[in-house]
Design a protein around this motif. Structure first.
Motif, PDB file in Angstrom:
ATOM      1  N   PRO A 307       0.827  -1.208   0.000  1.00  0.00           N
ATOM      2  CA  PRO A 307       0.000   0.000   0.000  1.00  0.00           C
ATOM      3  C   PRO A 307       0.862   1.259   0.000  1.00  0.00           C
ATOM      4  O   PRO A 307       1.990   1.261   0.517  1.00  0.00           O
ATOM      5  CB  PRO A 307      -0.818  -0.134   1.279  1.00  0.00           C
ATOM      6  CG  PRO A 307       0.002  -1.015   2.171  1.00  0.00           C
ATOM      7  CD  PRO A 307       0.713  -1.960   1.269  1.00  0.00           C
ATOM      8  N   GLY A 330      -2.944  -1.659  -1.256  1.00  0.00           N
ATOM      9  CA  GLY A 330      -2.095  -2.839  -1.391  1.00  0.00           C
ATOM     10  C   GLY A 330      -2.934  -4.039  -1.801  1.00  0.00           C
ATOM     11  O   GLY A 330      -4.141  -4.086  -1.546  1.00  0.00           O
ATOM     12  N   ARG A 331      -2.326  -5.018  -2.447  1.00  0.00           N
ATOM     13  CA  ARG A 331      -3.087  -6.186  -2.876  1.00  0.00           C
ATOM     14  C   ARG A 331      -2.168  -7.397  -2.987  1.00  0.00           C
ATOM     15  O   ARG A 331      -0.962  -7.268  -3.210  1.00  0.00           O
ATOM     16  CB  ARG A 331      -3.784  -5.932  -4.213  1.00  0.00           C
ATOM     17  CG  ARG A 331      -2.833  -5.692  -5.353  1.00  0.00           C
ATOM     18  CD  ARG A 331      -3.526  -5.120  -6.555  1.00  0.00           C
ATOM     19  NE  ARG A 331      -2.610  -4.944  -7.674  1.00  0.00           N
ATOM     20  CZ  ARG A 331      -2.849  -4.175  -8.726  1.00  0.00           C
ATOM     21  NH1 ARG A 331      -3.982  -3.491  -8.797  1.00  0.00           N
ATOM     22  NH2 ARG A 331      -1.972  -4.087  -9.702  1.00  0.00           N
ATOM     23  N   GLU A 332      -2.806  -8.573  -2.853  1.00  0.00           N
ATOM     24  CA  GLU A 332      -2.037  -9.815  -2.929  1.00  0.00           C
ATOM     25  C   GLU A 332      -2.945 -10.929  -3.431  1.00  0.00           C
ATOM     26  O   GLU A 332      -4.099 -11.057  -3.005  1.00  0.00           O
ATOM     27  CB  GLU A 332      -1.476 -10.167  -1.555  1.00  0.00           C
ATOM     28  CG  GLU A 332      -0.528 -11.350  -1.577  1.00  0.00           C
ATOM     29  CD  GLU A 332       0.186 -11.541  -0.247  1.00  0.00           C
ATOM     30  OE1 GLU A 332       0.908 -12.547  -0.129  1.00  0.00           O
ATOM     31  OE2 GLU A 332       0.014 -10.697   0.653  1.00  0.00           O
ATOM     32  N   GLU A 359      -6.687 -10.151  -2.082  1.00  0.00           N
ATOM     33  CA  GLU A 359      -6.873  -9.582  -0.746  1.00  0.00           C
ATOM     34  C   GLU A 359      -6.223  -8.204  -0.734  1.00  0.00           C
ATOM     35  O   GLU A 359      -5.054  -8.049  -1.088  1.00  0.00           O
ATOM     36  CB  GLU A 359      -6.223 -10.485   0.298  1.00  0.00           C
ATOM     37  CG  GLU A 359      -6.457 -10.008   1.726  1.00  0.00           C
ATOM     38  CD  GLU A 359      -5.889 -10.962   2.760  1.00  0.00           C
ATOM     39  OE1 GLU A 359      -5.706 -10.529   3.918  1.00  0.00           O
ATOM     40  OE2 GLU A 359      -5.627 -12.129   2.398  1.00  0.00           O
ATOM     41  N   GLU A 360      -6.997  -7.183  -0.364  1.00  0.00           N
ATOM     42  CA  GLU A 360      -6.517  -5.807  -0.433  1.00  0.00           C
ATOM     43  C   GLU A 360      -6.169  -5.266   0.952  1.00  0.00           C
ATOM     44  O   GLU A 360      -6.784  -5.629   1.955  1.00  0.00           O
ATOM     45  CB  GLU A 360      -7.561  -4.910  -1.086  1.00  0.00           C
ATOM     46  CG  GLU A 360      -7.834  -5.244  -2.542  1.00  0.00           C
ATOM     47  CD  GLU A 360      -8.787  -4.265  -3.198  1.00  0.00           C
ATOM     48  OE1 GLU A 360      -8.737  -4.135  -4.437  1.00  0.00           O
ATOM     49  OE2 GLU A 360      -9.589  -3.632  -2.468  1.00  0.00           O
ATOM     50  N   THR A 361      -5.157  -4.385   0.963  1.00  0.00           N
ATOM     51  CA  THR A 361      -4.751  -3.689   2.186  1.00  0.00           C
ATOM     52  C   THR A 361      -4.985  -2.197   1.983  1.00  0.00           C
ATOM     53  O   THR A 361      -4.416  -1.601   1.069  1.00  0.00           O
ATOM     54  CB  THR A 361      -3.265  -3.933   2.491  1.00  0.00           C
ATOM     55  OG1 THR A 361      -3.029  -5.342   2.582  1.00  0.00           O
ATOM     56  CG2 THR A 361      -2.854  -3.241   3.782  1.00  0.00           C
TER      57      THR A 361
END
Length: 494
Positions: A307, A330-332, A359-361
């Motif tokens: 992020p 952020g992302r994964e 999955e996002e941050t």
């Protein structure tokens, strides 16, 4: 001459009495021979009403019974007489006549004949017969010999076309189907248009068959006329499919929300796709899941990002004036299982936008409340952020006869350079003349004609020198020009 006499011992009342037959010679009158003949029995009374009445009654019963199961006399469906027939027999007669009706075709390429059965012609005989029987049963004398009933005839164009082509192949020119292919140079799908063929006019044959059937003609001769023959895959179908494919090329990729996180190159996508002929002149799109799987392996690394926190500049009211640093989520991507197969199915349905399950941050946002504060008594500018002084330097504000006015303002108009003009005034505020100063750099107006700007014509900072503006070195003016967006708070005080 022959006379009849009774036997002497005969009893006149006996039914078995015999009568003598005496034969007399015609010339002499002598009886030359005789014999006894049986007497004719008395005639019994005949009950004629019984012998006549029984057949009539039987006939009447038969007619009444038949009238309930057969169609009225004189009824015809199309050109097929069905009066006096049962519905089942009538349906068979209609169907058989339809199958046997023959069209004789004449042409320069030769003559030929085809039957209704060969043309794939059909008539809903059972429905027509049922309707005829319902409306015209034999007992309904008022419907005897009524007008013929119409019999709509259907024809299978594909079957008819094949039969006619087999009958007179010399009258046919094959159509050319449209083609669809990926053009590497332009990286788009392009269409090769279809071309119509030529063959016997199926509609004309259909009409002739219907007329012959309606007229009750088992055989009719017509001239074979030609008409365009449509290709199986027409240009408009290819154009529509090319449109779908090219939109797929434009949008292809793996998405996170509306962000195309991992684009798919046009040529790459085309290499995954196969375009084949489908049913009813369409095109089928399919995709190679194994080829897609190779690209899917690299998705986690391509999608992952940390992020980025946002920084925004606000005024004292909290209104965002600008965003020096935009926030980034952020992302994964944890797993790629099943993505290749699912994307292949999407592509086959014309959808090239694949939404990745990531999955996002979230990011954090920092607000910077900025202000330019001028202390006239100190002849100093304070550059403040969130109430803290981040920089400060001496300035030159307005002279007593052209003062810099105190108050709270905001930055309005800004420009990198301009020529400034105005009036000179005496101590009482009277206009004594005009001035013009060219190439003034980095002016930022905050109160009418008063502005922050750079000064190149003196360096006497810390003293009142101007016509109301707040002057400073040009490099300092550039510094706050870049630092303070439109709407930044300005506070001028003594």
């Amino acid at each position: 001459m022959t006379d009849l006499v009774a036997r002497p011992d005969a009893d006149a009342s006996s039914p078995d009495d015999e009568t003598s037959v005496i034969q007399t010679d015609a010339e002499t009158g002598d009886a030359t021979a005789y014999e006894w003949a049986p007497a004719e029995p008395a005639r019994k009374k005949r009950r004629l009403w019984l012998w006549i009445g029984i057949p009539v009654a039987v006939a009447a019963v038969g007619l009444g019974a038949a009238s309930a199961v057969v169609i009225a006399p004189g009824t015809s469906i199309g050109g097929v007489p069905v009066g006096g027939l049962t519905p089942g027999a009538a349906a068979e007669a209609v169907e058989q006549r339809m199958a046997d009706t023959t069209i004789v075709l004449t042409s320069d390429a030769g003559d030929a004949e085809v039957t209704g059965a060969e043309l794939g012609a059909t008539v809903d005989a059972q429905a027509l017969v049922d309707a005829a029987f319902a409306a015209r049963p034999a007992w309904n004398v008022g419907e005897w010999f009524a007008e013929p009933l119409d019999a709509p005839i259907a024809i299978d164009a594909a079957v008819a076309g094949g039969a006619l082509r087999s009958a007179l192949p010399g009258l046919y020119v094959d159509p050319t189907d449209s083609k669809l292919a990926f053009d590497v140079e332009s990286a788009t799908y392009v269409v090769t248009p279809s071309v119509d063929g030529e063959g016997i006019d199926v509609d004309a044959v259909h009409a002739a068959l219907a007329d012959a059937f309606a007229a009750g003609d088992a055989r009719v001769t017509i001239e074979a006329t030609t008409a365009p023959v449509d290709p199986e895959r027409s240009t408009y179908v290819a154009d529509a499919t090319a449109g779908i494919l090219n939109r797929m090329l434009d949008s292809a990729g793996f998405y996170v929300g509306s962000d195309r996180a991992v684009p798919v190159e046009r040529k790459t996508l085309a290499s995954w796709l196969t375009i084949e002929s489908g049913d009813r002149g369409t095109f089928d799109i399919s995709a190679d899941a194994n080829a897609i799987a190779k690209a899917v392996k690299g998705l986690p690394a391509a999608v992952h990002r940390a992020p980025v926190d946002a920084t925004v500049i606000v005024n004292s009211a909290g209104t965002v004036l600008s965003t020096p640093t935009a926030g980034v989520v952020g992302r994964e991507l944890d797993s790629t299982a099943g993505i290749a197969k699912a994307y292949a199915e999407q592509l086959a349905n014309g959808d090239a936008v694949y939404a990745l399950p990531v999955e996002e941050t979230p990011f954090k946002t920092t607000n910077l409340a900025r202000m330019l504060e001028v202390d006239l008594s100190e002849q100093r500018l304070y550059v403040k952020e969130n109430g803290a002084v981040v920089d400060s330097w001496l300035i030159s504000s307005g002279l007593p006869n052209t003062p810099t006015y105190t108050g709270h303002y905001t930055i309005g108009y800004k420009t990198s350079v301009q020529t400034m003009r105005g009036y000179d005034r005496d101590a009482q505020g009277n206009i004594t003349g005009e001035y013009e100063t060219p190439n003034v750099r980095w002016p930022m107006y905050f109160n009418g004609g008063q502005a922050f700007h750079g000064v190149y014509w003196h360096s006497n900072y810390g003293n009142r020198m101007s016509h109301g503006c707040v002057g400073m070195p040009e490099w300092r003016a550039k510094q706050i020009y870049d630092w303070a967006p439109y709407g930044t708070d300005v506070w001028i005080h003594a």
